[in-house]
Write a protein that holds these residues in place. Structure first.
Motif, PDB file in Angstrom:
ATOM      1  N   HIS A 130      50.747  43.641  28.777  1.00 57.45           N
ATOM      2  CA  HIS A 130      49.376  44.142  28.720  1.00 57.45           C
ATOM      3  C   HIS A 130      48.938  44.836  30.016  1.00 57.45           C
ATOM      4  O   HIS A 130      47.914  45.521  30.030  1.00 57.45           O
ATOM      5  N   GLY A 131      49.676  44.606  31.101  1.00 56.62           N
ATOM      6  CA  GLY A 131      49.251  45.173  32.376  1.00 56.62           C
ATOM      7  C   GLY A 131      48.034  44.461  32.948  1.00 56.62           C
ATOM      8  O   GLY A 131      47.292  45.029  33.747  1.00 56.62           O
ATOM      9  N   VAL A 132      47.828  43.208  32.545  1.00 54.77           N
ATOM     10  CA  VAL A 132      46.676  42.413  32.994  1.00 54.77           C
ATOM     11  C   VAL A 132      47.200  41.139  33.643  1.00 54.77           C
ATOM     12  O   VAL A 132      48.046  40.437  33.078  1.00 54.77           O
ATOM     13  N   ILE A 133      46.693  40.829  34.845  1.00 53.46           N
ATOM     14  CA  ILE A 133      47.078  39.593  35.531  1.00 53.46           C
ATOM     15  C   ILE A 133      46.497  38.404  34.768  1.00 53.46           C
ATOM     16  O   ILE A 133      45.308  38.384  34.448  1.00 53.46           O
ATOM     17  N   CYS A 134      47.334  37.413  34.503  1.00 52.43           N
ATOM     18  CA  CYS A 134      46.937  36.334  33.600  1.00 52.43           C
ATOM     19  C   CYS A 134      46.147  35.233  34.298  1.00 52.43           C
ATOM     20  O   CYS A 134      46.156  35.094  35.521  1.00 52.43           O
ATOM     21  N   ARG A 135      45.488  34.429  33.484  1.00 51.12           N
ATOM     22  CA  ARG A 135      44.696  33.284  33.956  1.00 51.12           C
ATOM     23  C   ARG A 135      45.567  32.260  34.689  1.00 51.12           C
ATOM     24  O   ARG A 135      45.097  31.557  35.560  1.00 51.12           O
ATOM     25  N   HIS A 136      46.857  32.209  34.296  1.00 47.93           N
ATOM     26  CA  HIS A 136      47.769  31.227  34.914  1.00 47.93           C
ATOM     27  C   HIS A 136      48.009  31.565  36.381  1.00 47.93           C
ATOM     28  O   HIS A 136      48.057  30.671  37.231  1.00 47.93           O
ATOM     29  N   PHE A 137      48.141  32.877  36.685  1.00 47.22           N
ATOM     30  CA  PHE A 137      48.296  33.263  38.084  1.00 47.22           C
ATOM     31  C   PHE A 137      47.027  32.950  38.871  1.00 47.22           C
ATOM     32  O   PHE A 137      47.093  32.456  40.000  1.00 47.22           O
ATOM     33  N   PHE A 138      45.878  33.261  38.292  1.00 46.07           N
ATOM     34  CA  PHE A 138      44.630  33.002  39.023  1.00 46.07           C
ATOM     35  C   PHE A 138      44.453  31.506  39.298  1.00 46.07           C
ATOM     36  O   PHE A 138      43.880  31.125  40.320  1.00 46.07           O
ATOM     37  N   LYS A 139      44.953  30.658  38.384  1.00 42.19           N
ATOM     38  CA  LYS A 139      44.918  29.215  38.638  1.00 42.19           C
ATOM     39  C   LYS A 139      45.779  28.877  39.851  1.00 42.19           C
ATOM     40  O   LYS A 139      45.352  28.130  40.746  1.00 42.19           O
ATOM     41  N   ILE A 140      46.973  29.450  39.919  1.00 44.88           N
ATOM     42  CA  ILE A 140      47.883  29.171  41.036  1.00 44.88           C
ATOM     43  C   ILE A 140      47.380  29.825  42.323  1.00 44.88           C
ATOM     44  O   ILE A 140      47.594  29.301  43.423  1.00 44.88           O
ATOM     45  N   PHE A 141      46.683  30.944  42.208  1.00 41.00           N
ATOM     46  CA  PHE A 141      46.107  31.599  43.385  1.00 41.00           C
ATOM     47  C   PHE A 141      45.163  30.646  44.123  1.00 41.00           C
ATOM     48  O   PHE A 141      45.096  30.647  45.361  1.00 41.00           O
ATOM     49  N   VAL A 142      44.459  29.830  43.346  1.00 42.29           N
ATOM     50  CA  VAL A 142      43.546  28.839  43.940  1.00 42.29           C
ATOM     51  C   VAL A 142      44.325  27.651  44.503  1.00 42.29           C
ATOM     52  O   VAL A 142      43.970  27.095  45.546  1.00 42.29           O
TER      53      VAL A 142
END
Length: 401
Positions: free
Chosen positions: A364-376
């Protein structure tokens, strides 16, 4: 000229289908649709066809190639064997995908009578599982003995389905950017609009004039959609301001509004997940393949195809196999609080990149919610705008550095 420019800018995905009963000569109208950087369907090319033979399709595709100078990276069609053959000749390097809706539509026509109603329903259940195979070894396991089990339909299953597995099985179609496309639905929507504007008694000139009016309206409607998207926003300011304020500001500057909003939702949804780090030494045994897709609604037997709210495209072992193991610095498992068996694995790389088993960034070319969780959760997780394909940038930034 505008259509040529669109094709050149957004040739990654081209979707094709025909529509009938648009003119008094009964010539099929062939439509090519692309997806722009606002995730909107745009008419890229159109042509009248005297017939639907392979030679005619080859002529149309060559005309598109001559006019636009660049082939599509992914080409989505219905299940017409003539078009499939023509695409393999003219666009040999393109990733070809068949429309899932048309595949499911053809199954009862070709298999119900020879298998019988009861056995056909069993085949349909097996076929759905096969289509959703998230990696090749799962696909091979699920198709083992399939032809023998449904021997009465073996010829169709082999020639029209298994021999074309790369065009419809998830483990093959999800390895490239598709903007989430799985069918020719975008062309069907354009067909419906054109059908309202033309009549079966129209001359070819009248149909072309109607299409030109449609293109003018499309341009105006696209401007309105951009304005509307800029005034309406899905918002959870506490989550964004607390964890993702700087990222959100960068995305607002460079991404089109619909794509910024898609990332905004992913950031907000990240708080609904639990994350735990997996020791790299245990990577080969940590994924027990107990994953179950999460559905927002129950699957109804009357539905031809139901897409899970969250699915995964490959398992952890297959994900690791796509990278240099020495580049892996952390591995994480992310699961939904309300559905623990719906989980993903994400690996962080020393290059500053990451890969997730949901493969949303790839498809999709969209950064997923799973990465944003790990980013935190992890100081090793890195965000950079170039993780996102330039396809989704605002016009002034496409092709820039």
């Amino acid at each position: 000229p505008e259509q040529r420019e669109r094709w050149y800018k957004f040739h990654d995905i081209i979707i094709h289908d025909n529509t009938a009963r648009t003119n008094k000569y009964n010539y099929p109208l062939s439509l090519f649709i692309l997806i722009d950087n606002c995730n909107k369907s745009r008419l890229a090319a159109q042509a009248f066809m005297q017939d639907e033979r392979q030679e005619s399709y080859e002529w149309i595709l060559r005309c598109c190639l001559e006019a636009c100078k660049i082939p599509p990276l992914t080409f989505v069609t219905d299940t017409d064997p003539a078009m499939i053959a023509a695409a393999s000749v003219v666009f040999p390097e393109a990733n070809h995908m068949q429309c899932l809706f048309h595949i499911y539509q053809n199954l009862p026509k070709n298999l119900r009578s020879c298998l019988g109603s009861s056995l056909y329903q069993e085949f349909l259940k097996d076929f759905r599982e096969i289509q959703r195979s998230y990696c090749e070894d799962v696909f091979e396991r699920r198709t083992q003995g399939l032809v023998e089990k449904y021997a009465a339909g073996g010829k169709y299953i082999t020639t029209m389905l298994l021999n074309r597995k790369h065009t419809w099985v998830k483990c093959y179609t999800s390895r490239c950017f598709t903007a989430g496309t799985q069918s020719t639905q975008r062309v069907e929507s354009e067909n419906a609009l054109i059908q309202k504007a033309v009549q079966a008694s129209f001359s070819l000139l009248q149909v072309q004039e109607s299409i030109e009016h449609r293109l003018e309206f499309e341009t105006i409607n696209n401007r309105y959609s951009i304005w509307k998207a800029s005034t309406l926003q899905y918002t959870k300011p506490f989550v964004i301001q607390t964890f993702f304020g700087d990222i959100d500001n960068v995305m607002k500057k460079y991404l089109t509004q619909p794509i910024h909003d898609a990332h905004y939702k992913q950031m907000c949804q990240s708080v609904c997940y639990h994350a735990c780090q997996v020791p790299i030494s245990e990577a080969s045994t940590s994924d027990d393949n107990s994953f179950e897709p999460f559905f927002d609604r129950e699957e109804d037997s009357t539905n031809i195809f139901v897409e899970p709210d969250e699915d995964r495209e490959l398992n952890l072992q297959s994900l690791i196999a796509t990278v240099n193991p020495n580049d892996i610095i952390e591995i994480w498992k992310i699961s939904r609080y309300n559905h623990p068996k719906s989980y993903q694995h994400l690996i962080l790389l020393s290059t500053g990149e990451h890969l997730c088993t949901c493969y949303m960034l790839i498809t999709h070319g969209v950064i997923c919610r799973h990465f944003f969780k790990i980013f935190v959760e992890s100081s090793k997780a890195r965000f950079h705008l170039t993780l996102i394909p330039c396809w989704w940038y605002k016009d002034e930034y496409i092709g820039s550095n």
